[in-house]
Design an enzyme around this catalytic site. Structure first.
Site, PDB file in Angstrom:
ATOM      1  N   GLY A  17      -1.495  -7.890   8.103  1.00 50.52           N
ATOM      2  CA  GLY A  17      -1.347  -6.743   7.210  1.00 50.52           C
ATOM      3  C   GLY A  17      -0.005  -6.049   7.289  1.00 50.52           C
TER       4      GLY A  17
ATOM      5  N   GLY B  18      -1.101  -2.978  16.421  1.00 51.03           N
ATOM      6  CA  GLY B  18      -1.913  -3.497  15.329  1.00 51.03           C
ATOM      7  C   GLY B  18      -1.110  -4.367  14.387  1.00 51.03           C
TER       8      GLY B  18
ATOM      9  N   TYR C 207     -11.507   9.272   7.470  1.00 50.94           N
ATOM     10  CA  TYR C 207     -10.217   8.567   7.478  1.00 50.94           C
ATOM     11  C   TYR C 207      -9.091   9.518   7.092  1.00 50.94           C
ATOM     12  CZ  TYR C 207      -6.501   5.398   5.909  1.00 50.94           C
ATOM     13  OH  TYR C 207      -5.289   4.762   5.722  1.00 50.94           O
TER      14      TYR C 207
END
Length: 264
Positions: free
Chosen positions: A18, A14, A154
Site C-alpha cells: 500500500g 507498515g 478512525y
C-alpha cells in the site's frame, strides 16, 4: 528538483504494501537506506525483495515487529537504534456503525494509529534533535479533518495524529528537524481495494471505476473526482522528508484531491 537522500536512514512503519510500500520505494529511489517494517516476517521479506528488485542497488532491509505494541516498538528500536527519517505510516481502518463499535475497537484503533507513532517518535526524535537533523512524518488522513460518519473511531485516531505531530513540531523550534503530517484522501491501496471488492464483484466494473464511484458517492467534495494512487501520496512524503522541505514544519500536508472543503 532533484531529491537526494543518500546517507539517510529511513524507517517506514507498515510498509510491506500500500501507501507504506510506495513511500519506502520512493525513499529508496531517492537514495535513502530504507527499513521496511510489518508484523509478519514473510511479508517483510517479500517486500524487501520486491524493493530491491525495483531499485537495483538499493540499501533496504526489514524488521518484523508489531509497532502497535510497546514490545514491538521496542524491538524495532533495538534493531535500528538511530534514524534520520521516521515515517509513522502503520495504520488500520474499518467502516463500522458507531453504535456497533465496542470499546476494544476504539482501543485497537488508537494503539495502531496513534500510540505506534508516539512510541517511535519518543525513541527517535530526541536523537534527531541532538544531531540537529531529521524528519518525522505522520500519515494522517483527510478523515482527521472531515470525520467520516461510517468510521468515527478512525477519524478520531487521525485527528489525534494531527495533534501529536503539531505538538512534536513545537519541540523542534530553532533546529533543523521537522515534524509534519501528510493527509491522503481516498487512495487505491490494497486495503481500499479489499474494502471495495464486493462492489467490484457485484458490478463487474474495474477497481478504478468502482473507486471513482465511491469517491463521488461518499466524498462528493473531491476535486479530482477519483481515488489517488499510492505513488501520488508517496511523492508528497518523499518531498517532506527532503532537504528541500526545510521550511515546512508543523504542517498538515493534504494529498486529499480537494476533499476537505476549506482554503486553509
Amino acid at each position: 528538483m532533484q531529491i537526494d537522500l543518500k546517507g539517510q536512514t529511513a524507517i517506514v512503519t507498515g510498509s510491506t504494501a500500500g501507501i507504506g510500500f510506495a513511500i519506502a520505494l520512493g525513499l529508496a529511489q531517492a537514495g535513502a537506506s530504507v527499513i521496511v517494517n510489518g508484523r509478519s516476517q514473510a511479508t517483510v521479506t517479500a517486500a524487501v525483495a520486491k524493493l530491491n528488485e525495483l531499485v537495483p542497488g538499493a540499501d533496504a532491509r526489514g524488521v518484523a515487529a508489531d509497532v502497535s505494541t510497546a514490545e514491538g516498538a521496542a524491538a524495532l528500536v533495538e534493531a535500528v537504534p538511530q534514524a534520520d527519517i521516521l515515517v509513522n505510516n502503520a495504520g488500520i481502518f474499518e467502516p463500522k456503525d458507531f453504535f456497533e463499535t465496542p470499546d476494544e475497537d476504539w482501543t485497537r484503533m488508537f494503539d495502531v494509529n496513534v500510540l505506534s507513532g508516539v512510541r517511535l517518535s519518543r525513541s527517535y526524535l530526541k536523537g534527531m534533535l541532538e544531531r540537529n537533523q531529521g524528519r518525522v512524518i505522520f500519515i494522517s488522513s483527510e478523515s482527521g479533518l472531515n470525520i467520516p460518519v461510517e468510521m468515527i473511531h478512525y477519524g478520531f485516531s487521525k485527528t489525534a495524529q494531527l495533534a501529536v505531530s503539531r505538538g512534536l513540531a513545537k519541540l523542534t523550534r530553532g533546529s533543523k528537524v521537522t515534524v509534519n503530517a501528510v493527509l491522503p484522501g481516498p487512495t487505491l491501496s490494497e486495503g481500499v481495494e479489499a474494502m471495495l471488492k464486493d462492489q467490484v464483484a457485484k458490478t463487474g466494473k474495474p477497481i478504478e471505476e468502482v473507486g471513482t464511484d465511491f469517491v463521488r458517492a461518499f466524498r462528493p467534495t473531491s476535486l479530482i473526482q477519483r481515488t489517488a494512487t499510492v505513488e501520488e501520496v508517496a511523492n508528497m512524503v518523499v518531498y517532506a522528508c527532503s532537504p528541500q522541505a526545510s521550511a515546512t514544519n508543523g504542517a498538515a500536508l493534504r494529498v486529499d484531491g480537494g476533499v476537505v472543503d476549506f482554503i486553509a
